[in-house]
Design a protein around this motif. Structure first.
Motif: not given
Length: 281
Positions: A6, A8, A20, A256
């Protein structure tokens, strides 16, 4: 289901670490890792948010390393974000990135597309300015119709707006992660642009340098690639990891935890990484 890849606002994602984690909670994920590009600045906030939402958080980073052909990134999991050596290397990488950005800006201006660094920086949030932010600025100015077009025409390796920057060697990237107490994993291997025999040799070299995993489950990996990368994981005793490479708004098709919709990285992946971590210590 987990997501170990992931980004940010501390690199080139559009979601803060807090946001997130909230998205991960909505997606019913049990564990997540923040792997910002050449930055660990958002990890403490991310882990705090994970604790609050009762999701397991894994400290992470994604390091860009020097590679002549395509692009090579090394993921680091369970890193000590306070490691002096790690932060010294990250500061060097940041300085190299800033010099590269000045070169990219000059090239874009010389191509007849006036652009200011402040325009590019407005897309960067708290983090390092990267090529994706240049792509967003080019779209905002109307010079290109999409982020992909910006890369295809100007920002991809070898294109007229691309500039190199100072990076670690592949083995140096692995070593840096190991020295920070982490596990090193080869990210999205297809971006190396290698033939199967060449990739096998490269993965073998990295495994000899201390690589512990290879990213197998990834949105752009078709079943044939998954099969090939699983075979490499088995051959070199690597953990087969996975994640979406979620960035938020810059790549809106990637969700996600699910990628394009069908990705499912099982909890067992993290259990295997945990085993390696315990063996290492």
């Amino acid at each position: 289901m987990i997501d170990l890849h992931l980004h940010s606002t501390f690199s080139d994602g559009s979601f803060s670490p807090d946001q997130l984690v909230r998205e991960a909670k909505k997606a019913n994920l049990t564990a997540v890792s923040l792997t910002d590009h050449d930055s660990v600045s958002g990890v403490a906030l991310f882990l705090k948010a994970c604790e609050r939402e009762s999701i397991r958080g894994v400290s992470g980073v994604e390091i860009s390393v020097d590679y002549p052909r395509g692009t090579m990134h090394i993921l680091g999991y369970f890193i000590d974000c306070n490691s002096k050596e790690l932060n010294r290397h990250i500061d060097k990488l940041k300085a190299g990135r800033e010099a590269r950005n000045a070169d990219i800006l000059k090239k874009i201006n010389n191509l007849g597309m006036p652009l200011k660094m402040s325009e590019v920086a407005s897309f960067a949030g708290e983090g390092n300015i990267g090529r994706l932010h240049f792509a967003q600025a080019l779209v905002a100015r109307g010079y290109v119709g999409s982020h992909q077009e910006a890369f295809d025409r100007y920002l991809a390796k070898g294109k007229s707006g691309y500039a190199e920057r100072q990076r670690l060697t592949p083995s140096g990237g692995v070593e840096m992660i190991l020295n920070a107490g982490g596990l090193a994993v080869l990210s999205h291997p297809f971006t190396l642009e290698l033939s199967p025999p060449e990739l096998e040799k490269q993965v073998g070299d990295l495994a000899s340098a201390g690589l512990q995993g290879i990213e197998v489950y990834y949105p752009q990996h078709n079943p044939n690639l998954v099969k090939r990368y699983l075979a490499l994981a088995q051959r070199f005793s690597l953990v087969a990891t996975g994640g979406t490479d979620f960035h938020g708004k810059p790549m809106p098709d990637i969700k996600i935890g699910r990628g394009f919709g069908s990705l499912n990285v099982p909890d067992s992946v993290l259990a295997k990484l945990d085993e390696r971590r315990l063996q290492k210590h």
